[in-house]
Motif scaffolding. Structure first.
Motif, PDB file in Angstrom:
ATOM      1  N   GLU A  62       0.832  -1.209   0.000  1.00 20.86           N
ATOM      2  CA  GLU A  62       0.000   0.000   0.000  1.00 20.86           C
ATOM      3  C   GLU A  62       0.871   1.266   0.000  1.00 20.86           C
ATOM      4  OE1 GLU A  62      -1.567   2.080   2.887  1.00 20.86           O
ATOM      5  OE2 GLU A  62      -2.799   3.032   1.315  1.00 20.86           O
ATOM      6  N   THR A 101       2.690   1.583  -3.414  1.00 19.22           N
ATOM      7  CA  THR A 101       1.769   1.913  -4.508  1.00 19.22           C
ATOM      8  C   THR A 101       1.299   3.366  -4.426  1.00 19.22           C
ATOM      9  OG1 THR A 101       1.021  -0.371  -4.464  1.00 19.22           O
ATOM     10  CG2 THR A 101      -0.333   1.168  -5.701  1.00 19.22           C
ATOM     11  N   THR A 102       0.915   3.799  -3.208  1.00 18.41           N
ATOM     12  CA  THR A 102       0.383   5.168  -3.124  1.00 18.41           C
ATOM     13  C   THR A 102       1.489   6.217  -3.227  1.00 18.41           C
ATOM     14  OG1 THR A 102       0.411   5.005  -0.717  1.00 18.41           O
ATOM     15  CG2 THR A 102      -1.697   4.606  -1.805  1.00 18.41           C
ATOM     16  N   ARG A 103       2.692   5.916  -2.723  1.00 13.49           N
ATOM     17  CA  ARG A 103       3.776   6.922  -2.761  1.00 13.49           C
ATOM     18  C   ARG A 103       4.521   6.975  -4.082  1.00 13.49           C
ATOM     19  NH1 ARG A 103       5.022   9.793   2.194  1.00 13.49           N
ATOM     20  NH2 ARG A 103       3.414   9.044   3.593  1.00 13.49           N
TER      21      ARG A 103
END
Ligand code: UT7
Length: 331
Positions: A34, A37-39
């Motif tokens: 997570e 993926t988000t950063r």
């Protein structure tokens, strides 16, 4: 006589088989899918695992892919440039070995190093040779085996980088297609924020340095991020303004794949819709000199003759820039 411009007339690519996923990284360092993926936008990257195989192995395979697709006789190539930040060896040109291995026996060859901007600056170099009329067929390969100097215990860097290579052929064009304009920059005051300190001429490797991991890449991510966002967006906007290009004139943004957030910020500044932004960071991570040609390779079938492409990159040094190129063929 009409002016000669330098067009890309073929592309090829290669990534190694081994897939290093975010899930595998979760077992190696304190991270999670997570966060990555988000950063960053990255899901997986390719790693060249075999002993004794370096950047040239990637470059040779990308070049062979291009040669197989086009049927080009490698003996017709005048010059082979390998844009890379991870040459096979010191004191021996990676490009010379690559050129010989692909049968480009009538070419001269050299490596070009400008960190993540290597391929972008290589486009400028290759184009200048073509525009001058001096050479007719130049193979520009962007290739990096980043895994050779990444510390797989450092979560700040090991989640980002991958290995790969892409190749393009530059040839003269008299229809006004190919490279139109460039805006290239560098600023050496940025070198402390992204570097592998030991293993070069300033600080040759010592057993102590290796034991402390000082030969691996270090990155002050936040500082590099800020500079990348500002500068990539700035030069991309400048090149649009200088060439009277509105957002509807631009078919594609071809941006260095370092972090999806940096690419999104650049596209935003240009006013571009997501559909016009080439993106493959989720599959390969940051392959340094290979990001731009691997994008062209992945998107080749969607490109149309006359499309306006804006390239943009930012990397260690610091180095950065933008290039405006008109695509020259339908595949
Ligand atoms: O291609 C050459 C140019 N390179 C670039 O353009 C890369 C530019 N930099 C970046 O892309 C980003 O700075 C990174 C992806 C490297 C890092 O993202 P960030 O949003 O700048 O994160 P950060 O370094 O500010 O760290 C935020 C938090 C920290 O925790 P605290 O201090 O807030 O508690 C880090 O310790 O995230 C933590 N962190 C991680 N957590 C899980 C840092 N790395 C990781 C990780 N997994 N891999």
């Amino acid at each position: 006589m009409s002016k000669i411009s330098a067009a890309i007339t073929a592309v090829g690519g290669y990534v190694p088989e081994y897939v290093l996923t975010n899930q595998i990284l979760e077992t190696m360092v304190d991270t999670n899918d997570e966060w990555i993926t988000t950063r960053t936008g990255i899901k997986e990257r390719r790693i060249l695992k075999e002993d004794g195989k370096g950047t040239s192995f990637l470059a040779i395979n990308a070049a062979k892919d291009l040669l197989n697709k086009t049927g080009l006789d490698p003996k017709e190539i005048d010059l082979v440039i390998v844009a890379t930040a991870s040459p096979d060896m010191k004191a021996a040109s990676t490009a010379a070995y690559t050129a010989t291995q692909i049968g480009a026996t009538n070419a001269f060859s050299f490596d070009l190093e400008a960190a993540c901007s290597s391929f972008l600056f290589g486009m400028s170099t290759a184009s200048s040779y073509i525009e001058s009329g001096k050479y007719k067929k130049i193979l520009l390969i962007g290739a990096d085996k980043n895994s050779s100097f990444i510390n797989y215990k450092d979560r700040a860097t090991c989640i980002i980088f991958g290995d790969g290579a892409g190749a393009v052929l530059f040839e003269p064009n008299n229809e006004g297609l190919g490279l139109q304009d460039e805006y290239l920059r560098s600023d050496g005051s940025g070198r402390e924020f992204l570097q592998a300190t030991y293993g070069g001429s300033s600080y040759p490797s010592t057993p102590e340095a290796v034991a402390e991991g000082k030969h691996y890449v270090f990155q002050d991510g936040k500082t590099v991020f800020k500079n990348a966002v500002f500068n990539m967006a700035d030069v991309a906007e400048k090149i649009m303004t200088r060439n009277n290009l509105s957002k509807s004139d631009v078919a594609w943004l071809v941006a260095h794949q370092a972090n999806k957030r940096i690419i999104d910020a650049t596209a935003n500044r240009m006013g571009l819709d997501e559909k016009k932004v080439m993106m493959n960071i989720e599959k390969y991570g940051n392959t340094t000199s290979a990001t731009l040609p691997l994008l062209l390779n992945d998107y080749e079938t969607q490109l149309k003759k006359g499309d306006n492409l804006i390239f943009a990159a930012f990397g260690g040094g610091f180095t950065w820039g933008s290039i405006y190129l008109k695509w020259a063929y339908n595949s």
